[in-house]
Motif scaffolding. Structure first.
Motif, short mmCIF file in Angstrom:
data_model
loop_
_atom_site.label_atom_id
_atom_site.label_comp_id
_atom_site.label_asym_id
_atom_site.label_seq_id
_atom_site.Cartn_x
_atom_site.Cartn_y
_atom_site.Cartn_z
N GLU A 99 24.20 -24.92 -32.19
CA GLU A 99 23.32 -25.97 -31.68
C GLU A 99 23.18 -27.15 -32.64
N THR A 100 23.09 -26.85 -33.93
CA THR A 100 22.90 -27.94 -34.89
C THR A 100 24.09 -28.89 -34.91
N VAL A 101 25.28 -28.36 -34.65
CA VAL A 101 26.49 -29.19 -34.60
C VAL A 101 26.62 -29.85 -33.23
N ARG A 102 26.42 -29.06 -32.17
CA ARG A 102 26.63 -29.56 -30.82
C ARG A 102 25.76 -30.78 -30.51
N LYS A 103 24.50 -30.74 -30.96
CA LYS A 103 23.60 -31.86 -30.68
C LYS A 103 24.10 -33.15 -31.31
N ARG A 104 24.72 -33.02 -32.49
CA ARG A 104 25.17 -34.21 -33.21
C ARG A 104 26.46 -34.78 -32.62
N ILE A 105 27.34 -33.93 -32.09
CA ILE A 105 28.62 -34.45 -31.61
C ILE A 105 28.57 -34.85 -30.13
N GLU A 106 27.57 -34.34 -29.39
CA GLU A 106 27.45 -34.71 -27.98
C GLU A 106 26.83 -36.07 -27.79
N ASP A 107 26.06 -36.52 -28.75
CA ASP A 107 25.41 -37.82 -28.67
C ASP A 107 26.36 -38.87 -29.24
N PRO A 108 26.78 -39.85 -28.41
CA PRO A 108 27.75 -40.85 -28.88
C PRO A 108 27.22 -41.72 -30.01
N ASP A 109 25.90 -41.76 -30.17
CA ASP A 109 25.31 -42.59 -31.23
C ASP A 109 25.14 -41.83 -32.55
N LYS A 110 25.53 -40.55 -32.54
CA LYS A 110 25.37 -39.75 -33.76
C LYS A 110 26.73 -39.17 -34.16
N GLN A 145 17.86 -21.87 -38.27
CA GLN A 145 18.99 -21.36 -39.05
C GLN A 145 19.80 -20.30 -38.30
N TRP A 146 19.50 -20.10 -37.03
CA TRP A 146 20.13 -19.01 -36.29
C TRP A 146 21.66 -19.09 -36.31
N GLY A 147 22.21 -20.29 -36.08
CA GLY A 147 23.66 -20.43 -36.07
C GLY A 147 24.28 -20.11 -37.41
N ASN A 148 23.61 -20.49 -38.49
CA ASN A 148 24.12 -20.19 -39.83
C ASN A 148 24.06 -18.70 -40.13
N VAL A 149 22.98 -18.05 -39.68
CA VAL A 149 22.82 -16.61 -39.91
C VAL A 149 23.92 -15.84 -39.18
N THR A 150 24.18 -16.19 -37.93
CA THR A 150 25.19 -15.46 -37.17
C THR A 150 26.60 -15.74 -37.68
N THR A 151 26.80 -16.88 -38.31
CA THR A 151 28.09 -17.12 -38.98
C THR A 151 28.29 -16.08 -40.08
N GLY A 152 27.20 -15.76 -40.79
CA GLY A 152 27.28 -14.72 -41.82
C GLY A 152 27.59 -13.35 -41.26
N THR A 153 26.95 -12.99 -40.16
CA THR A 153 27.21 -11.67 -39.58
C THR A 153 28.66 -11.57 -39.10
N GLU A 154 29.21 -12.71 -38.65
CA GLU A 154 30.60 -12.71 -38.18
C GLU A 154 31.57 -12.54 -39.35
N ILE A 155 31.32 -13.23 -40.46
CA ILE A 155 32.18 -13.08 -41.63
C ILE A 155 32.13 -11.64 -42.14
N ILE A 156 30.94 -11.07 -42.19
CA ILE A 156 30.78 -9.68 -42.65
C ILE A 156 31.56 -8.72 -41.74
N ARG A 157 31.45 -8.93 -40.44
CA ARG A 157 32.13 -8.04 -39.49
C ARG A 157 33.64 -8.13 -39.65
N LYS A 158 34.17 -9.37 -39.80
CA LYS A 158 35.61 -9.54 -39.85
C LYS A 158 36.21 -9.15 -41.20
#
Length: 383
Positions: A99-110, A145-158
């Motif tokens: 979400e933190t990334v998506r909001k920034r790239i979907e808005d043409p002014d950001k 921070q949810w997206g950042n936390v789940t990135t960590g769980t994914e790295i740990i799993r892989k």
């Protein structure tokens, strides 16, 4: 921690170097390394103090470890190493859905820089390092921070085929939907050099009645039965602010310790006329007087009065002179008007005579208290 779980606080030096894109519409400014190092040291001190205070309030020995600085994870790691250790395991596709990334790239002014885009990889790798080095299986963070936390769980799993978990808490809002946030101008700092214990005490003393029960559950360790009793007592006479007082005292005790809570309560009693103000002043310590001075716009040190009575050899000054000297009045003329309007008090006694004089014999515990109106205080300290 009270259920036997070991807590390992993490300070984000590395992530602080680039800035978290969460909650921002534009890129954060970089901090220089000296400022960041100062912030990290301060936060470590604050966390240690808070945990120590919690242990003392609860009379419990909680399982904690030293604060970890993620600078240690990256000091000897090069960029290529980081790409191999973290970047290889997270796809751009999944990063774009955060979400933190998506909001920034979907808005043409950001837009979002590669630096901020990679933030989640660093926080994710932090979790992996804590998992492999210290067997940390649960990361607790704010809901942003949810997206950042789940990135960590994914790295740990892989990387390890292991399981790790995230637990996020929503940002705290008051009953008006206002958040506790620096940009809102109502942040409560854990460092007494940032705000005084009295400031924190006053903040919680003035929360809305509707917030009392929820804030007692969020910010204190009272059990629910005790909270129910506090709320019930409060509701019998809301104007007495019993609930707010219990909340304010407990929170300040946790952040700044019991002596600071006592001092904040004492200053409140003086500045808001609760009880016998001058009797309270009579029992103040030197540290209490300094704290009172800080909350009343400073003080005027009177090493000696301007005038000397030749018969008694005691010093004195007119009330007009003191009002101007203490900045409660900008001129003699304004001082006279304030007295004539009945707005000036010395040691909580109204002054009605413009020729009134104040002498060293008026001092109580070395202090003379001037007041203009309801809240314009000055502490005159006789040296």
């Amino acid at each position: 921690m009270r259920r036997g779980n070991t807590c390992i606080p993490l300070v984000w030096w590395a992530t602080g170097m680039i800035g978290d894109p969460g909650g921002k519409d534009s890129e954060r400014s970089f901090l220089d390394e000296a400022t960041l190092a100062h912030n990290v040291t301060s936060i470590q001190t604050q966390i240690n103090t808070l945990i120590s205070n919690i242990k003392s309030v609860l009379w419990e020995e909680l399982p904690t470890q030293a604060v970890v600085n993620n600078k240690d994870f990256y000091d000897s790691m090069g960029f290529i190493d980081f790409l191999r250790e973290a970047g290889k395991y997270i796809t751009v596709n999944s990063m774009l859905t955060k979400e933190t990334v998506r909001k920034r790239i979907e808005d043409p002014d950001k837009s979002i820089s590669y630096t901020e885009f990679s933030y989640m990889l660093i926080q994710g790798y932090d979790f992996y390092k804590l998992y492999t080095d210290q067997w940390v299986k649960l990361q607790i963070a704010g809901s942003d921070q949810w997206g950042n936390v789940t990135t960590g769980t994914e790295i740990i799993r892989k990387k390890t085929d292991g399981e790790a978990y995230g637990f996020t808490c929503p940002l705290v809002l008051d009953s008006n939907g206002k958040k506790f946030w620096k940009s809102e101008g109502n942040a409560i700092w854990l460092d007494p050099s940032k705000n005084s214990p009295y400031f924190a005490y006053q903040y919680f003393l003035n929360v809305a009645d509707a917030d009392i029960e929820r804030f007692l559950k969020l910010f204190t360790f009272y059990d629910f039965d005790t909270i129910d009793q506090i709320v019930a007592t409060h509701n019998t006479d809301p104007a007495a602010r019993h609930g707010q007082s219990m909340l304010a005292e407990y929170v300040v005790k946790l952040i700044f310790w019991s002596e600071a809570a006592r001092q904040a309560q004492m200053i409140t009693n003086i500045l808001f006329g609760r009880g016998d103000v001058m009797e309270t002043i009579a029992w103040l310590s030197s540290e209490d007087i300094q704290a009172l001075q800080a909350e009343t716009g400073g003080c005027v040190m009177l090493n000696s009065f301007q005038h000397l009575d030749p018969e008694t050899s005691s010093g004195w000054q007119t009330i007009i002179e003191l009002l101007v000297q203490s900045w409660l009045a900008s001129s003699n003329g304004e001082a006279k008007k304030l007295i004539q309007w009945g707005g000036i008090y010395v040691n909580e006694q109204k002054i009605e005579d413009i020729s009134h004089t104040v002498s060293s014999s008026d001092a109580i515990n070395g202090v003379i208290l001037l007041r203009k109106g309801k809240k314009g205080y000055r502490v005159l300290r006789i040296g």
